[in-house]
Enzyme design. Structure first.
Site, PDB file in Angstrom:
ATOM      1  N   TRP A  67      -5.057   2.016  10.461  1.00 17.53           N
ATOM      2  CA  TRP A  67      -5.218   1.856   9.012  1.00 17.53           C
ATOM      3  C   TRP A  67      -4.920   0.406   8.624  1.00 17.53           C
ATOM      4  CZ3 TRP A  67      -7.924   3.496   5.329  1.00 17.53           C
ATOM      5  CH2 TRP A  67      -7.637   3.128   4.012  1.00 17.53           C
ATOM      6  N   TYR A  98       0.842  -1.200   0.000  1.00 19.17           N
ATOM      7  CA  TYR A  98       0.000   0.000   0.000  1.00 19.17           C
ATOM      8  C   TYR A  98       0.881   1.255   0.000  1.00 19.17           C
ATOM      9  CZ  TYR A  98      -3.108   3.618   1.816  1.00 19.17           C
ATOM     10  OH  TYR A  98      -3.799   4.791   2.000  1.00 19.17           O
ATOM     11  N   GLU A 151     -11.404   5.934   5.361  1.00 20.87           N
ATOM     12  CA  GLU A 151     -10.773   6.699   6.435  1.00 20.87           C
ATOM     13  C   GLU A 151     -11.756   6.909   7.585  1.00 20.87           C
ATOM     14  OE1 GLU A 151      -7.683   7.416   6.925  1.00 20.87           O
ATOM     15  OE2 GLU A 151      -6.800   7.242   4.934  1.00 20.87           O
TER      16      GLU A 151
END
Length: 183
Positions: A49, A19, A41
């Protein structure tokens, strides 16, 4: 990629590394993708995350590929269904915020506003490179947060909004020695 210096948060997890190396901080202008990332988010609030990233494909399945037109038609039955989906974060307020976010996105489009163009204009129309300590929020993220709330979005506080701005490349907060840092 071995021997490469990357941001410390991306080390130790192959999915986080991928990522970081391919997505985080790359400027995104596609409205639908910007909306998807903003919704993810919002799910991250109070979590990491890493947790959201590991569930991203399940989120995409659960939310019809983050197709705003389909998500906007979700009903209370869909909320109940999603509350049973162990593959995602089962937080009713966040699920309802995503459905509301789809409706807000579509309302903007129906009003002639392109979500991507609007978001980038609110962020200053260009990617910004930051130096020094990474803040939790900035005046820009506070302004964008307030504007998103006025549009009907939820789970878009200034910290979430700043994390989103980082993720979609509105700001470059890669560490100074990271190979992804724009010079």
């Amino acid at each position: 990629m071995t021997g490469v210096v990357r941001c410390a948060w991306a080390e130790g997890d192959p999915l986080m590394q991928d990522y970081h190396d391919r997505e985080w901080g790359v400027p995104v202008h596609d409205s639908r993708m910007l909306w998807e990332m903003l919704m993810l988010e919002g799910f991250q609030a109070g979590l990491s995350w890493r947790t959201i990233l590991h569930k991203r494909e399940a989120f995409r399945r659960a939310f019809a590929g983050f197709d705003p037109e389909r998500v906007a038609r979700f009903t209370d039955h869909d909320v109940d269904r999603l509350m049973q989906d162990a593959g995602i974060v089962r937080a009713r307020a966040k699920i309802e915020a995503t459905i509301g976010g789809a409706r807000a996105y579509l309302a903007m489009r129906e009003g002639g506003e392109d979500f991507g163009g609007w978001a980038w204009a609110m962020a200053g129309d260009r990617a910004r490179r930051r130096r020094g300590p990474v803040p939790a929020s900035t005046p820009e993220s506070e302004r964008l947060s307030k504007a998103l709330k006025r549009k009907g979005f939820k789970f878009v506080g200034p910290t979430i909004t700043y994390a989103w701005m980082q993720a979609v490349g509105m700001v470059d907060d890669h560490q100074d020695d990271c190979f992804r840092r724009r010079r």
